[in-house]
Scaffold this motif. Structure first.
Motif, short mmCIF file in Angstrom:
data_model
loop_
_atom_site.label_atom_id
_atom_site.label_comp_id
_atom_site.label_asym_id
_atom_site.label_seq_id
_atom_site.Cartn_x
_atom_site.Cartn_y
_atom_site.Cartn_z
N ILE A 115 0.83 -1.20 0.00
CA ILE A 115 0.00 0.00 0.00
C ILE A 115 0.87 1.25 0.00
N THR B 2 -2.69 4.05 -2.06
CA THR B 2 -3.96 3.40 -1.77
C THR B 2 -4.77 3.11 -3.03
N SER C 186 -6.99 -1.62 1.62
CA SER C 186 -6.91 -0.34 0.91
C SER C 186 -8.30 0.26 0.73
#
Length: 622
Positions: free
Chosen positions: A159, A164, A207
């Motif tokens: 991530i 994201t 995410s």
């Protein structure tokens, strides 16, 4: 000019004396100079008279272009700008929610259709002979359920490295890859794609949870854009974003639970027409519900009346592939970034070793530790309703052809009841989570005591009611947990770690459900009931400790470590100090030790140079 020439050309006459002549000549010279000056002034006036109107028009146009419009209202334009920003945030939330719904719906629908087709022995023998589809399916399920065990090791790094939004896009693309491999069903296509799905499960939902929480925080910033802490990009007051987190998480889970409805479209519009009725498929089933053991023992090995044509399967898989590709485009095009570019740089500049360690360090926080049982139960209940309840209660009583309607009842119920999490705006935050737990506790006790009769269509209303009530508890459970994490951890540099921990524990619970598939139903229900009881007690103890203001342990986030070169981060050194481009590149790639040595050498040279100047000055003085 003509006057001057006439004056100079006039003859003064012989009777004038010498002084008079000189005086007359000086007078004529003055008259000439005056005339020349008048002529130049006249020319200048002529030129100026021609230039001044154009100059005035140009200055007027420039003033009109630069100065504010008389009807311009700066405050109104600012309000419109931030209204567009708020609408963009809502668009991002809707796009992410619908993208997640399509992705998970396509995955579940394809997996369900694939397992039913591969279960039929006639389909296996005619289509694939001795290829061993059942062995491939077991390896595929193992890849999906076992791989997420190690997800805690790589998800935060993934991530932080991609960001994201791009992690979401990458994970959705892996789900689309799983759909594409079903065009050619072989061991070397299905099993690797299933392992890739297992790798992408935790990053996708971690995410997603982080993205929805960040959108709530950005919406708060765009609503309160006049506040000083927002304008200076400081930390928002504690609890200021809670209302937006509750609303956005409710919207997200309302869309997410519709994925269970979308997953049944291949069954309803395609596969149901090929299935035998319950009298054939359930002819050897003796026990249902709490008396059953494993996955529906005695179920007939042939469930298909006739085999579907290959072209029909290709059409269905193409539709699912199109839906998966559409979800990729929604995430790519419609979803904006969760962080500013400088924030993305800060998040990944704390060091990859720290990023790897921080999820484990966050587990020392007692708030997270007390929520671990709820995380585990969240994984138990969603897989139990799709496998244990749907097969051992639903299919065992009313047939495989009704499986899609049981799952759809659950999906519609969970999507509708996700909005009940909005009650957290008025009620204490414990209310929705404990209400969902109470609903599931009552249902688990009821299921523990209930054994439906095989081939009993009259029991369908009761089964649908249980599915609806289970959807109520599931919606309150998942929405409240994600909302609670967003409310407890509002620091943007911690949210990806927290949601990674949540979905990792959920994945571990799903792995446990995969392992217990052969246990008796009473053992499964007992484990779930004990886990639910432990979850409620642990959560209440956490709220009690927070009410008593017990200090929780939060790991320190290291400060970003930025490199000197670049426009964004300038330190004490002068970035334009080098003399040439080649030297600047070499200086940029040099180590800190070499830079320190160069600095020391320059100081020594500077001291020697100043000493030489001093000696020269003494010699001059001498």
């Amino acid at each position: 000019m003509f006057v001057a020439r006439g004056t100079l050309g006039a003859n003064p006459g012989p009777n004038l004396a010498g002084g008079s002549v000189n005086a007359a000549m000086e007078k004529d010279s003055d008259v000439y100079q005056e005339a020349m000056g008048n002529g130049m002034a006249a020319d200048g006036l002529v030129v100026g008279a021609g230039a001044m109107p154009g100059l005035d028009v140009g200055e007027a146009q420039l003033d009109d272009f630069v100065s504010a419009h008389p009807d311009y209202n700066e405050e109104e334009e600012e309000r419109k700008y931030f209204r567009r920003k708020r609408l963009a945030v809502v668009k991002n939330v809707l796009a992410a929610s619908l993208g997640g719904m399509l992705t998970y719906g396509v995955y579940l629908g394809l997996l369900q259709m694939q397992l039913i087709l591969h279960y039929d022995e006639t389909y296996r023998e005619v289509k694939y002979s001795n290829m061993g589809l059942q062995n491939i399916d077991s390896k595929m399920l193992m890849g999906i359920n076992v791989t997420p065990i190690v997800a805690l090791l790589y998800t935060p790094v993934l991530i932080r490295f991609f960001g994201t939004k791009w992690t979401m896009f990458l994970a959705v693309g892996i789900y689309a890859l799983f759909v594409s491999t079903n065009y050619w069903e072989r061991y070397y296509t299905l099993v690797p794609s299933a392992v890739a799905i297992g790798v992408a499960i935790v990053p996708l939902w971690a995410s997603m949870g982080n993205y929805i929480t960040r959108m709530a925080q950005k919406y708060y910033e765009y609503v309160n854009y006049k506040e000083e802490h927002v304008q200076e990009q400081q930390r928002v007051p504690r609890g200021a974003c809670n209302a937006y987190i509750i609303a956005f998480q409710s919207l997200f889970y309302s869309c997410f639970h519709l994925s269970f409805v979308c997953a049944q479209m291949p069954m309803i519009f395609f596969l149901n027409s090929y299935l035998y009725d319950l009298n054939h498929t359930l002819c050897n089933v003796k026990y249902c519900g709490t008396l059953s053991k494993g996955m529906l023992p005695g179920f007939n090995a042939t469930v298909l009346q006739r085999l579907p044509r290959s072209i029909s399967l290709i059409i269905v898989e193409s539709v699912l592939m199109g839906a998966a590709f559409l979800s990729m485009l929604m995430v790519l095009i419609l979803c904006g970034s969760a962080y500013r570019p400088t924030e993305e740089i800060d998040l990944r500049s704390i060091g990859w070793g720290n990023i790897f360690q921080l999820p484990f360090k966050h587990m020392r926080d007692y708030r997270l530790r007390h929520l671990f049982p709820f995380f585990i139960y969240s994984g138990f209940e969603v897989l139990f309703v799709c496998t244990g309840f749907s097969l051992n209660y639903g299919v065992c009583a009313i047939g495989l052809e009704k499986l899609a309607y049981i799952i759809m009842a659950y999906g519609f119920s969970a999507a509708a009841f996700s909005s009940l999490a909005l009650s957290m705006l008025r009620l204490p935050r414990q209310a929705p989570l404990l209400t969902g737990a109470a609903a599931h506790a009552v249902l688990l006790i009821g299921l523990f005591c209930w054994a439906p009769q095989p081939r009993g269509p009259a029991q369908a209303p009761l089964l649908y009611l249980v599915a609806v009530l289970w959807g109520l508890g599931s919606a309150l459970n998942k929405t409240s947990l994600s909302t609670l994490l967003g409310m407890l951890y509002q620091d943007k540099e911690r949210q990806d770690f927290v949601f990674t921990i949540y979905h990792w524990w959920q994945a571990l619970a799903i792995f446990v459900v995969y392992l217990w598939s052969e246990l008796p139903m009473k053992a499964k229900l007992s484990i779930m009931l004990l886990t639910l009881l432990a979850s409620v007690l642990s959560y209440l103890w956490m709220e009690h400790k927070l009410a008593q203001h017990v200090v929780y342990r939060m790991p320190k986030i290291p400060k970003p470590r930025h490199k000197v070169r670049g426009y964004r981060y300038l330190e004490a050194e002068n970035s334009d100090e080098t003399g040439s481009e080649g030297e600047s590149e070499q200086d940029g790639d040099s180590s800190q030790g070499e830079q320190a040595g160069l600095g020391k050498q320059r100081r020594q040279q500077k001291g020697t140079y100043e000493q030489g100047l001093g000696e020269e000055g003494e010699e001059n003085v001498g």
